[in-house]
Design a protein around this motif. Structure first.
Motif, mmCIF file in Angstrom:
data_model
loop_
_atom_site.group_PDB
_atom_site.id
_atom_site.type_symbol
_atom_site.label_atom_id
_atom_site.label_comp_id
_atom_site.label_asym_id
_atom_site.label_seq_id
_atom_site.Cartn_x
_atom_site.Cartn_y
_atom_site.Cartn_z
ATOM 1 N N THR A 1 0.802 -1.226 0.000
ATOM 2 C CA THR A 1 0.000 0.000 0.000
ATOM 3 C C THR A 1 0.834 1.275 0.000
ATOM 4 O O THR A 1 0.296 2.361 -0.186
ATOM 5 N N ASP A 2 2.141 1.150 0.206
ATOM 6 C CA ASP A 2 2.994 2.336 0.223
ATOM 7 C C ASP A 2 3.022 2.982 -1.163
ATOM 8 O O ASP A 2 2.966 2.296 -2.194
ATOM 9 N N SER A 3 3.116 4.294 -1.199
ATOM 10 C CA SER A 3 3.090 5.009 -2.480
ATOM 11 C C SER A 3 4.235 4.584 -3.393
ATOM 12 O O SER A 3 4.063 4.477 -4.616
ATOM 13 N N GLY A 4 5.401 4.314 -2.816
ATOM 14 C CA GLY A 4 6.535 3.869 -3.613
ATOM 15 C C GLY A 4 6.305 2.492 -4.194
ATOM 16 O O GLY A 4 6.655 2.213 -5.352
ATOM 17 N N GLU A 5 5.710 1.601 -3.397
ATOM 18 C CA GLU A 5 5.411 0.260 -3.887
ATOM 19 C C GLU A 5 4.403 0.307 -5.029
ATOM 20 O O GLU A 5 4.565 -0.368 -6.056
ATOM 21 N N LEU A 6 3.355 1.114 -4.843
ATOM 22 C CA LEU A 6 2.325 1.217 -5.884
ATOM 23 C C LEU A 6 2.884 1.851 -7.155
ATOM 24 O O LEU A 6 2.508 1.478 -8.269
ATOM 25 N N PRO B 1 12.252 2.142 8.600
ATOM 26 C CA PRO B 1 12.528 0.697 8.614
ATOM 27 C C PRO B 1 11.301 -0.153 8.325
ATOM 28 O O PRO B 1 11.430 -1.313 7.914
ATOM 29 N N HIS B 2 10.087 0.405 8.505
ATOM 30 C CA HIS B 2 8.872 -0.369 8.230
ATOM 31 C C HIS B 2 8.697 -0.628 6.732
ATOM 32 O O HIS B 2 7.859 -1.459 6.332
ATOM 33 N N LEU B 3 9.500 0.060 5.885
ATOM 34 C CA LEU B 3 9.414 -0.132 4.435
ATOM 35 C C LEU B 3 10.453 -1.112 3.917
ATOM 36 O O LEU B 3 10.544 -1.328 2.697
ATOM 37 N N ARG B 4 11.230 -1.707 4.796
ATOM 38 C CA ARG B 4 12.229 -2.664 4.330
ATOM 39 C C ARG B 4 11.559 -3.844 3.654
ATOM 40 O O ARG B 4 10.420 -4.193 3.956
ATOM 41 N N PHE B 5 12.281 -4.464 2.766
ATOM 42 C CA PHE B 5 11.701 -5.574 2.008
ATOM 43 C C PHE B 5 11.550 -6.824 2.852
ATOM 44 O O PHE B 5 10.713 -7.676 2.566
ATOM 45 N N ILE B 6 12.358 -6.963 3.891
ATOM 46 C CA ILE B 6 12.260 -8.118 4.788
ATOM 47 C C ILE B 6 11.948 -7.610 6.187
ATOM 48 O O ILE B 6 12.730 -6.880 6.791
ATOM 49 N N ILE B 7 10.757 -7.989 6.702
ATOM 50 C CA ILE B 7 10.325 -7.625 8.050
ATOM 51 C C ILE B 7 10.200 -8.925 8.844
ATOM 52 O O ILE B 7 9.297 -9.740 8.604
ATOM 53 N N GLN B 8 11.109 -9.122 9.774
ATOM 54 C CA GLN B 8 11.210 -10.416 10.458
ATOM 55 C C GLN B 8 9.920 -10.817 11.173
ATOM 56 O O GLN B 8 9.532 -11.980 11.161
ATOM 57 N N ASP C 1 6.864 -9.911 10.448
ATOM 58 C CA ASP C 1 5.680 -9.757 9.597
ATOM 59 C C ASP C 1 5.882 -10.573 8.320
ATOM 60 O O ASP C 1 6.171 -10.031 7.249
ATOM 61 N N PRO C 2 5.729 -11.893 8.413
ATOM 62 C CA PRO C 2 5.999 -12.751 7.254
ATOM 63 C C PRO C 2 5.089 -12.478 6.068
ATOM 64 O O PRO C 2 5.506 -12.621 4.910
ATOM 65 N N GLN C 3 3.854 -12.070 6.285
ATOM 66 C CA GLN C 3 2.939 -11.842 5.163
ATOM 67 C C GLN C 3 3.364 -10.619 4.346
ATOM 68 O O GLN C 3 3.354 -10.648 3.106
ATOM 69 N N THR C 4 3.724 -9.542 5.053
ATOM 70 C CA THR C 4 4.201 -8.360 4.339
ATOM 71 C C THR C 4 5.516 -8.665 3.638
ATOM 72 O O THR C 4 5.756 -8.220 2.503
ATOM 73 N N THR C 5 6.375 -9.435 4.295
ATOM 74 C CA THR C 5 7.655 -9.817 3.675
ATOM 75 C C THR C 5 7.408 -10.578 2.381
ATOM 76 O O THR C 5 8.056 -10.311 1.357
ATOM 77 N N GLN C 6 6.475 -11.538 2.411
ATOM 78 C CA GLN C 6 6.186 -12.307 1.197
ATOM 79 C C GLN C 6 5.661 -11.401 0.081
ATOM 80 O O GLN C 6 6.029 -11.561 -1.093
#
Length: 594
Positions: free
Chosen positions: A498-503, A551-558, A560-565
């Protein structure tokens, strides 16, 4: 079906609902708006249909917009200016767009607009009188990337090299090689005479001739040894040219000899093979054009420019080039009865048409700009109006080192060879940098800057983007969060992006198939290089945002496995498209940068 194709189908349906099923929808396009604030997509449907519908564009736009607003994927519709329709799509569209990238993988972006149509792309076609230089390299890279782009768009493409092995220049090559032959036999040849090729690259040819023929060639008159030496020299030069092209991952499928159009190859007097019958295809072509009324005997008026250097006031054989859009009619025979270059070029392009290529693309150097109209006129004549010739002119390359011109060659003497450049900076830097400018713009190729590891070096920046994505996967594997089955990422909860950069990155990925199709139709492979740099830039920017500040925008969030995937799925989409685009440009997609 990719997102832009899907939305085009929906616009077609809306327009047909307003105007009826008989409406001609072929001119409708759906593309990103120039200003992102205007929405996700824009269409010209009302603008191109208004005249046939007998309505004002804006009135028709209102009717089409009302249909589109009811579409399940459309959030908002705005009408701009005289009747352009801007669309904002619903949020759930973007996870589906990313999932399409993941599901199609390497095939994502490949299209069918070409519908299997045969296209002949002829490029390089340098005279086999010396090593390729960087200017040849730019034409080679452009033509090869264009051919790959057309294949990706669904065309059936043949890559072709036209060997200019007839005429005065290859005779000069033969005389230059004969001089090296005498040198190999032990003669002191002194300084290379004016008008001959002085490069050391012909020494090997001279040595081979001496080894094969001893001093027998010296005893022959020039009329006898010239064809023998010419054939050996051109064959050796073409072998070098093929090797130089292969260093750039360029392998033409067809090598077509100009001399074969005139006489085939003259037999070697020392060969025991029976001579082949000689067929003058150029004469046959001129005769066919004459029978069709396109060739006549006449005189040309003096050129309007006042430049009389190449003008001859005499009766001569002329092609009615003006009947097909050229400025003046063109000579087919020189005063000595030999063919003009134009005459052999007509026969050559007729051979392309006879081989089934109604669509032809020639890649030429910018110094051939004055030749374009006459050649396009000739193709119309020999094809009965069925053939199409697009000529892409490739501008000069200025070779620099830290901003200073580079002129001297270690091998050719008066210019830097393509081989020397590839050996110094690598094929990836050569290919990408030569495609990171439109073909008709002069290119400054700086040997120092194209190997810099910085954002200002586009090939490094794009390759680093791919390598960075692969490094994220390696880290995820080390931390135990990378699925063993790559297909598992297709099932990730992509709604979490949902982040603007991701979208923004997903929107860029969704654009890839539409970009490829537009680039193929326009014959502009540089669009791929531009797109890849923009995609890599957005990826690097998102990586930076996920640093210490966010840091909540990092690609790997230990934790939060669903967001990481979901974010790993986004990275997979990025590396898939980067690898695809680099492959079309003939550039490696590295796993890591060292």
């Amino acid at each position: 079906m990719h997102l832009f194709a899907d939305m085009l189908a929906r616009v077609h349906a809306a327009a047909a609902a307003v105007l009826g099923p008989s409406a001609d929808l072929t001119r409708i396009v759906v593309e990103p708006p120039r200003d992102p604030s205007h929405g996700d997509m824009a269409t010209n449907a009302a603008m191109v249909l208004a005249k046939d519908a007998g309505q004002k564009p804006r009135d028709l736009a209102e009717a089409i917009a009302a249909k589109l607003l009811a579409d399940a994927k459309v959030e908002k519709v705005d009408i701009a200016g005289p009747g352009f329709i801007n669309l904002t799509l619903k949020g759930e569209v973007w996870p589906d767009a990313l999932r399409t990238v993941l599901e199609q993988g390497k095939g994502y972006g490949r299209g069918t607009v070409g519908a299997g149509k045969k296209v002949n792309v002829e490029y390089v076609s340098a005279n086999p009188t010396g090593p390729l230089h960087v200017g040849h390299g730019r034409g080679a890279v452009f033509g090869d990337a264009l051919a790959s782009l057309l294949v990706a768009a669904g065309y059936s493409v043949t890559r072709e090299y036209y060997i200019n092995d007839a005429g005065a220049q290859v005779d000069v090559l033969a005389r230059s090689a004969f001089l090296r032959y005498r040198e190999a036999l032990g003669e002191d040849i002194g300084e290379i005479p004016e008008g001959l090729y002085p490069g050391d690259y012909l020494k090997e040819c001279g040595a081979e001739l001496a080894a094969d023929y001893g001093d027998r060639l010296k005893a022959m008159p020039e009329a006898e040894w010239l064809p023998i030496v010419r054939l050996r020299a051109t064959d050796m030069m073409m072998a070098e040219i093929r090797n130089d092209l292969a260093r750039l991952r360029i392998v033409p499928e067809v090598f077509f000899s100009e001399r074969s159009l005139i006489e085939g190859e003259l037999p070697d007097p020392f060969s025991k093979e029976p001579p082949k019958p000689l067929v003058d295809v150029v004469a046959e072509t001129i005769a066919a054009l004459r029978e069709a009324g396109h060739v006549y005997e006449g005189r040309l008026p003096p050129p309007k420019s006042g430049n009389l250097e190449d003008w001859e006031d005499r009766e001569q054989t002329l092609f009615r080039s003006t009947e097909f859009g050229d400025d003046v009619d063109r000579p087919l025979l020189k005063s000595d009865g030999s063919y003009t270059y134009f005459a052999t070029d007509i026969a050559y392009h007729k051979s392309k048409f006879d081989r089934g290529f109604a669509d032809m693309i020639d890649v030429w150097g910018a110094d051939h700009g004055g030749y374009v109209k006459r050649m396009q006129a000739a193709v119309k004549a020999v094809s009965g109006g069925k053939g199409q010739l697009d000529i892409k002119l490739v501008q000069l390359v200025r070779l620099l080192r830290n901003g200073e011109p580079v002129k001297m060659s270690k091998r050719a003497g008066d210019y830097i060879t393509l081989r020397e450049v590839v050996d110094e900076v690598g094929k990836d830097a050569v290919r990408f940098d030569m495609l990171y400018r439109k073909n008709d713009a002069v290119l400054d190729f700086d040997l120092a800057k194209v190997i810099e590891q910085s954002k200002d070096n586009p090939v490094f920046y794009v390759q680093y983007g791919h390598a960075r994505g692969k490094s994220i996967f390696r880290t995820a594997a080390e931390q135990g969060v990378l699925p063993a089955d790559p297909a598992a990422l297709q099932r990730a909860d992509l709604v979490r992006l949902t982040d603007s950069g991701e979208l923004s990155i997903i929107r860029k990925l969704a654009l890839y198939p539409r970009m490829l199709e537009a680039a193929a139709l326009a014959h502009e492979p540089h669009r791929i290089a531009f797109y890849l740099y923009e995609l890599a830039s957005e990826f690097h920017a998102q990586w930076t945002r996920g640093g210490k500040e966010s840091p909540h925008l990092r690609f790997i969030i230990q934790d939060d496995p669903q967001t990481t995937q979901a974010r790993l799925a986004l990275v997979q989409g990025i590396v898939t498209v980067l690898a695809s685009g680099l492959d079309l440009l003939g550039v490696e997609a590295p796993e890591e940068m060292r």
